[in-house]
Design an enzyme around this catalytic site. Sequence first.
Site, short mmCIF file in Angstrom:
data_model
loop_
_atom_site.label_atom_id
_atom_site.label_comp_id
_atom_site.label_asym_id
_atom_site.label_seq_id
_atom_site.Cartn_x
_atom_site.Cartn_y
_atom_site.Cartn_z
N GLY A 13 0.43 -0.99 -0.10
CA GLY A 13 -0.16 -0.17 -0.18
C GLY A 13 0.50 1.46 -0.30
O GLY A 13 1.15 1.97 0.73
N TYR A 103 -12.42 -0.56 13.69
CA TYR A 103 -10.90 -0.03 13.80
C TYR A 103 -10.17 -1.11 14.21
O TYR A 103 -8.89 -1.54 14.83
CB TYR A 103 -10.51 1.30 12.76
CG TYR A 103 -9.06 1.25 12.80
CD1 TYR A 103 -9.33 1.17 11.77
CD2 TYR A 103 -8.60 1.94 13.97
CE1 TYR A 103 -7.24 1.34 11.16
CE2 TYR A 103 -6.72 2.34 13.93
CZ TYR A 103 -6.74 2.02 12.28
OH TYR A 103 -5.34 1.92 12.13
#
Length: 263
Positions: A13, A103
């Site tokens: 990423g 999260y």
Amino acid sequence: MANSGQKVVLITGCSSGIGLRIAVTLAKDEKKRYHVNNAGVGLLGPLESISIEEMKRVFETNFFGVVRMIKEVMPDMKKRRSGHIVVMSSVMGLQGVVFNDVYTASKFAMEGFCESMAVQLMKFNIRLSMIEPGPVHTEFETKMMEDVAKMEYPGVDADTVRYFKDVYLPSSTDIFEAMGQTPEDIAKCTKKVIESNSPRFRNLTNSLYTPIVALKYADETGGLSVNTFYNLLFNFGPLMHITMSILKCLTCSCLRRRTVSPN
């Protein structure tokens, strides 16, 4: 293939934010060759407004993405009996944060997975390190905060929406402004960990978060940290705002540089 003395680093990423800054920082190193490739998604808001599918997507990237990558690189590292796996975690993998429930859960899962794997990997001379940032100023974070502030959250009770928009979001903004780091700070920390001869397992990038994390381990019942965060958010909100404003003034660029750990 990397030549002798060169390091090949694969980071998932790298299109923006922390991953991009890590790629740029490592690419500037003239002595070693880095093959850089970092990934993570956030999810913020009242739990009632979040679908199970959205939760699965967060775990698919933040947890299973890490697991898949480690499964791919681990066999070759075991054969060579050499390697260093660096995982981008979060301070939220150590301490839960209200309205970041899903999260936080994905980061807790990853921390537990890495903590378990680290023991096995040491037998093969493979090191595993986690980078644990707190708030980081990125375009992604800024846009997410702006978007959630505009949402209506149908199906969520009015009190919870009010707590989220009028209590949590302003407090979160104060914390970001006072304690937030830049992607460059995280990249520098990551580079230090990669190049260390004896890399640490856990690496908090911001020493200002050390007392917050310590609260959790000071009381095995968990009451100290839970009650502290409750009071800071719901009972001492104005005091917290003043404290964060003072901290923002005190946290000059010199001090910010000193908070990039590990030393």
